[in-house]
Motif scaffolding. Structure first.
Motif, PDB file in Angstrom:
ATOM      1  N   PRO A  46       3.182   6.489   4.808  1.00 32.62           N
ATOM      2  CA  PRO A  46       3.255   7.990   3.915  1.00 32.62           C
ATOM      3  C   PRO A  46       4.170   9.409   4.952  1.00 32.62           C
ATOM      4  CG  PRO A  46       1.254   6.633   3.244  1.00 32.62           C
ATOM      5  CD  PRO A  46       1.786   5.994   4.616  1.00 32.62           C
ATOM      6  N   ASP A  47       3.869   9.423   5.891  1.00 31.69           N
ATOM      7  CA  ASP A  47       4.239  10.471   6.355  1.00 31.69           C
ATOM      8  C   ASP A  47       5.039   9.975   7.647  1.00 31.69           C
ATOM      9  OD1 ASP A  47       2.919  12.925   4.999  1.00 31.69           O
ATOM     10  OD2 ASP A  47       1.673  11.126   5.505  1.00 31.69           O
ATOM     11  N   GLY A  48       5.702   9.343   6.826  1.00 38.26           N
ATOM     12  CA  GLY A  48       6.617   8.847   8.292  1.00 38.26           C
ATOM     13  C   GLY A  48       6.765   7.970   9.523  1.00 38.26           C
ATOM     14  N   HIS A  49       5.227   8.001   9.810  1.00 39.06           N
ATOM     15  CA  HIS A  49       4.621   8.099  11.065  1.00 39.06           C
ATOM     16  C   HIS A  49       4.934   6.062  11.605  1.00 39.06           C
ATOM     17  CE1 HIS A  49       2.348  11.350  12.100  1.00 39.06           C
ATOM     18  NE2 HIS A  49       2.383  11.359  10.971  1.00 39.06           N
ATOM     19  N   LEU A  50       6.024   5.767  12.625  1.00 37.66           N
ATOM     20  CA  LEU A  50       6.605   4.529  12.881  1.00 37.66           C
ATOM     21  C   LEU A  50       4.724   3.205  13.190  1.00 37.66           C
ATOM     22  CD1 LEU A  50       8.613   2.277  12.566  1.00 37.66           C
ATOM     23  CD2 LEU A  50       9.095   3.577  15.105  1.00 37.66           C
ATOM     24  N   TRP A  51       5.246   2.933  13.212  1.00 33.68           N
ATOM     25  CA  TRP A  51       3.776   1.537  13.378  1.00 33.68           C
ATOM     26  C   TRP A  51       4.606   0.230  13.712  1.00 33.68           C
ATOM     27  CZ3 TRP A  51      -1.122   1.348  13.625  1.00 33.68           C
ATOM     28  CH2 TRP A  51      -1.760   2.581  13.510  1.00 33.68           C
ATOM     29  N   GLU A  52       4.711  -0.376  14.374  1.00 29.82           N
ATOM     30  CA  GLU A  52       5.234  -2.558  15.102  1.00 29.82           C
ATOM     31  C   GLU A  52       4.115  -2.646  14.443  1.00 29.82           C
ATOM     32  OE1 GLU A  52       6.648  -4.660  18.297  1.00 29.82           O
ATOM     33  OE2 GLU A  52       5.285  -2.812  19.415  1.00 29.82           O
ATOM     34  N   VAL A  53       4.118  -4.367  13.939  1.00 27.83           N
ATOM     35  CA  VAL A  53       3.150  -5.292  14.285  1.00 27.83           C
ATOM     36  C   VAL A  53       3.513  -6.552  14.544  1.00 27.83           C
ATOM     37  CG1 VAL A  53       2.218  -4.503  11.473  1.00 27.83           C
ATOM     38  CG2 VAL A  53       4.373  -5.618  11.508  1.00 27.83           C
ATOM     39  N   ALA A  54       2.825  -7.064  15.512  1.00 24.86           N
ATOM     40  CA  ALA A  54       3.586  -7.484  16.319  1.00 24.86           C
ATOM     41  C   ALA A  54       2.089  -9.133  16.833  1.00 24.86           C
ATOM     42  CB  ALA A  54       4.600  -7.372  17.861  1.00 24.86           C
ATOM     43  N   HIS A  55       2.911 -10.082  16.911  1.00 22.52           N
ATOM     44  CA  HIS A  55       2.641 -11.472  17.842  1.00 22.52           C
ATOM     45  C   HIS A  55       3.245 -11.526  18.990  1.00 22.52           C
ATOM     46  CE1 HIS A  55       0.918 -15.543  19.030  1.00 22.52           C
ATOM     47  NE2 HIS A  55       2.151 -15.590  18.512  1.00 22.52           N
ATOM     48  N   ASN A  56       2.778 -11.217  20.058  1.00 26.16           N
ATOM     49  CA  ASN A  56       3.180 -11.172  21.256  1.00 26.16           C
ATOM     50  C   ASN A  56       2.857 -13.465  22.221  1.00 26.16           C
ATOM     51  OD1 ASN A  56       3.839 -12.026  24.242  1.00 26.16           O
ATOM     52  ND2 ASN A  56       3.822  -9.414  24.377  1.00 26.16           N
ATOM     53  N   PRO A  57       3.378 -14.571  21.578  1.00 24.56           N
ATOM     54  CA  PRO A  57       2.589 -15.716  22.534  1.00 24.56           C
ATOM     55  C   PRO A  57       2.683 -15.398  24.216  1.00 24.56           C
ATOM     56  CG  PRO A  57       5.223 -15.243  21.902  1.00 24.56           C
ATOM     57  CD  PRO A  57       4.978 -14.241  21.843  1.00 24.56           C
ATOM     58  N   ALA A  67       0.611  -1.573   0.087  1.00 21.00           N
ATOM     59  CA  ALA A  67       0.288   0.054   0.194  1.00 21.00           C
ATOM     60  C   ALA A  67       0.480   1.013  -0.565  1.00 21.00           C
ATOM     61  CB  ALA A  67      -0.791  -0.039   1.237  1.00 21.00           C
ATOM     62  N   GLY A  68       2.225   1.231  -0.150  1.00 19.55           N
ATOM     63  CA  GLY A  68       3.051   2.610  -0.097  1.00 19.55           C
ATOM     64  C   GLY A  68       3.734   2.865   1.427  1.00 19.55           C
ATOM     65  N   ALA A  69       3.926   1.501   2.129  1.00 16.64           N
ATOM     66  CA  ALA A  69       4.562   1.855   3.501  1.00 16.64           C
ATOM     67  C   ALA A  69       5.903   1.514   3.098  1.00 16.64           C
ATOM     68  CB  ALA A  69       4.637   0.959   4.762  1.00 16.64           C
ATOM     69  N   ASP A  70       6.941   2.930   4.291  1.00 24.51           N
ATOM     70  CA  ASP A  70       8.768   2.242   3.782  1.00 24.51           C
ATOM     71  C   ASP A  70       9.245   1.100   5.052  1.00 24.51           C
ATOM     72  OD1 ASP A  70       9.017   4.163   2.364  1.00 24.51           O
ATOM     73  OD2 ASP A  70       8.761   6.256   2.791  1.00 24.51           O
ATOM     74  N   PRO A  71       9.666  -0.178   4.427  1.00 26.11           N
ATOM     75  CA  PRO A  71      10.478  -0.824   5.181  1.00 26.11           C
ATOM     76  C   PRO A  71      10.738  -0.448   6.839  1.00 26.11           C
ATOM     77  CG  PRO A  71      10.571  -1.295   3.091  1.00 26.11           C
ATOM     78  CD  PRO A  71       9.913  -0.102   3.073  1.00 26.11           C
ATOM     79  N   VAL A  72      10.474  -1.083   7.806  1.00 24.76           N
ATOM     80  CA  VAL A  72      11.908  -0.593   8.186  1.00 24.76           C
ATOM     81  C   VAL A  72      12.688  -1.482   8.748  1.00 24.76           C
ATOM     82  CG1 VAL A  72      12.740   0.765  10.692  1.00 24.76           C
ATOM     83  CG2 VAL A  72      10.455   1.646   8.839  1.00 24.76           C
ATOM     84  N   LYS A  73      11.742  -2.393   9.737  1.00 25.23           N
ATOM     85  CA  LYS A  73      12.255  -4.013   9.646  1.00 25.23           C
ATOM     86  C   LYS A  73      11.586  -5.467   9.236  1.00 25.23           C
ATOM     87  CE  LYS A  73      12.201  -4.853  14.173  1.00 25.23           C
ATOM     88  NZ  LYS A  73      11.643  -5.702  15.881  1.00 25.23           N
ATOM     89  N   PRO A  74      11.394  -5.956   8.957  1.00 27.47           N
ATOM     90  CA  PRO A  74      10.887  -7.041   8.193  1.00 27.47           C
ATOM     91  C   PRO A  74      10.455  -7.666   9.553  1.00 27.47           C
ATOM     92  CG  PRO A  74      13.049  -6.872   6.586  1.00 27.47           C
ATOM     93  CD  PRO A  74      13.362  -5.700   8.077  1.00 27.47           C
ATOM     94  N   PRO A  75       9.031  -8.220   9.644  1.00 26.74           N
ATOM     95  CA  PRO A  75       9.332  -9.237  10.114  1.00 26.74           C
ATOM     96  C   PRO A  75       9.866 -10.563  11.122  1.00 26.74           C
ATOM     97  CG  PRO A  75       6.962  -8.817   9.102  1.00 26.74           C
ATOM     98  CD  PRO A  75       8.225  -8.064   8.305  1.00 26.74           C
ATOM     99  N   SER A 122       7.545  -9.844  15.280  1.00 19.77           N
ATOM    100  CA  SER A 122       7.673  -8.198  15.183  1.00 19.77           C
ATOM    101  C   SER A 122       8.166  -7.870  13.988  1.00 19.77           C
ATOM    102  CB  SER A 122       7.502  -7.584  16.622  1.00 19.77           C
ATOM    103  OG  SER A 122       8.955  -7.244  17.080  1.00 19.77           O
ATOM    104  N   GLY A 123       7.454  -6.186  13.171  1.00 21.53           N
ATOM    105  CA  GLY A 123       8.101  -5.906  12.338  1.00 21.53           C
ATOM    106  C   GLY A 123       8.037  -4.099  12.753  1.00 21.53           C
ATOM    107  N   ASN A 124       9.023  -3.094  11.545  1.00 24.90           N
ATOM    108  CA  ASN A 124       8.184  -2.085  11.546  1.00 24.90           C
ATOM    109  C   ASN A 124       8.048  -1.628   9.889  1.00 24.90           C
ATOM    110  OD1 ASN A 124       9.957  -2.946  14.720  1.00 24.90           O
ATOM    111  ND2 ASN A 124       8.344  -0.724  14.813  1.00 24.90           N
ATOM    112  N   PHE A 125       7.104  -0.351  10.278  1.00 24.20           N
ATOM    113  CA  PHE A 125       7.542  -0.049   8.911  1.00 24.20           C
ATOM    114  C   PHE A 125       7.077   1.685   9.525  1.00 24.20           C
ATOM    115  CE2 PHE A 125       2.713  -1.672   9.304  1.00 24.20           C
ATOM    116  CZ  PHE A 125       2.036  -0.179   8.922  1.00 24.20           C
ATOM    117  N   ARG A 126       6.972   2.685   8.682  1.00 22.47           N
ATOM    118  CA  ARG A 126       6.015   4.152   7.929  1.00 22.47           C
ATOM    119  C   ARG A 126       5.774   4.385   7.635  1.00 22.47           C
ATOM    120  NH1 ARG A 126       8.972   7.260  11.659  1.00 22.47           N
ATOM    121  NH2 ARG A 126      11.043   6.238  12.356  1.00 22.47           N
TER     122      ARG A 126
END
Length: 141
Positions: A117-128, A94-102, A111-115
């Motif tokens: 289009p305006d540079g806001h950092l998002w984390e996506v995670a699974h916490n077992p 969708a256009g996010a900038d990859p920061v750290k692949p999961p 977990s992984g991180n992306f920004r």
């Protein structure tokens, strides 16, 4: 007294239409109460406000605001590593900038991180170690 419940997060963005398209691609729905320079994106129990950055600066009265998220990150938690991987791929498409692949995290999750289009950092995670309820919400009770 219960703690305050966060019901809305506002992100200053350069191009509201571009940001709406990005967040719609990630599953958020634009509210009919949106405007050209401010869009309200409906999530599950929270609203993401996409506000034209210049208007946000003018309203805040504090001068310029740095773009992006600075030392804050927003997070989405998922029920499995596979769901993390799929959402991350969707964000990049969708256009996010990859920061750290999961990947496997030092704390035992995935977990992984992306920004956005305006540079806001998002984390996506699974916490077992965390439970997710039937609606996909984190349950730490």
């Amino acid at each position: 007294m219960n703690p305050a419940r966060i019901t809305l997060v506002t992100l200053g963005v350069e191009d509201v239409a571009r940001s709406v398209a990005f967040y719609e691609a990630l599953g958020w729905a634009r509210s009919k109460d949106s405007f050209e320079r401010t869009a309200f994106m409906l999530g599950d129990g929270i609203v993401l406000s996409l506000w034209n950055r210049d208007d946000m600066i003018a309203d805040g009265g504090e001068g310029d605001l740095p773009s992006g998220s600075g030392s804050m990150a927003l997070a989405v938690n998922f029920e499995s590593p596979a769901a993390v991987d799929a959402f991350y791929a969707r964000a990049i498409e969708a256009g996010a900038d990859p920061v750290k692949p999961p990947q496997k995290a030092f704390w035992g999750g995935h977990s992984g991180n992306f920004r956005d289009p305006d540079g806001h950092l998002w984390e996506v995670a699974h916490n077992p170690f965390w439970r997710m309820d039937g609606d996909g919400r984190v349950d730490l009770t």
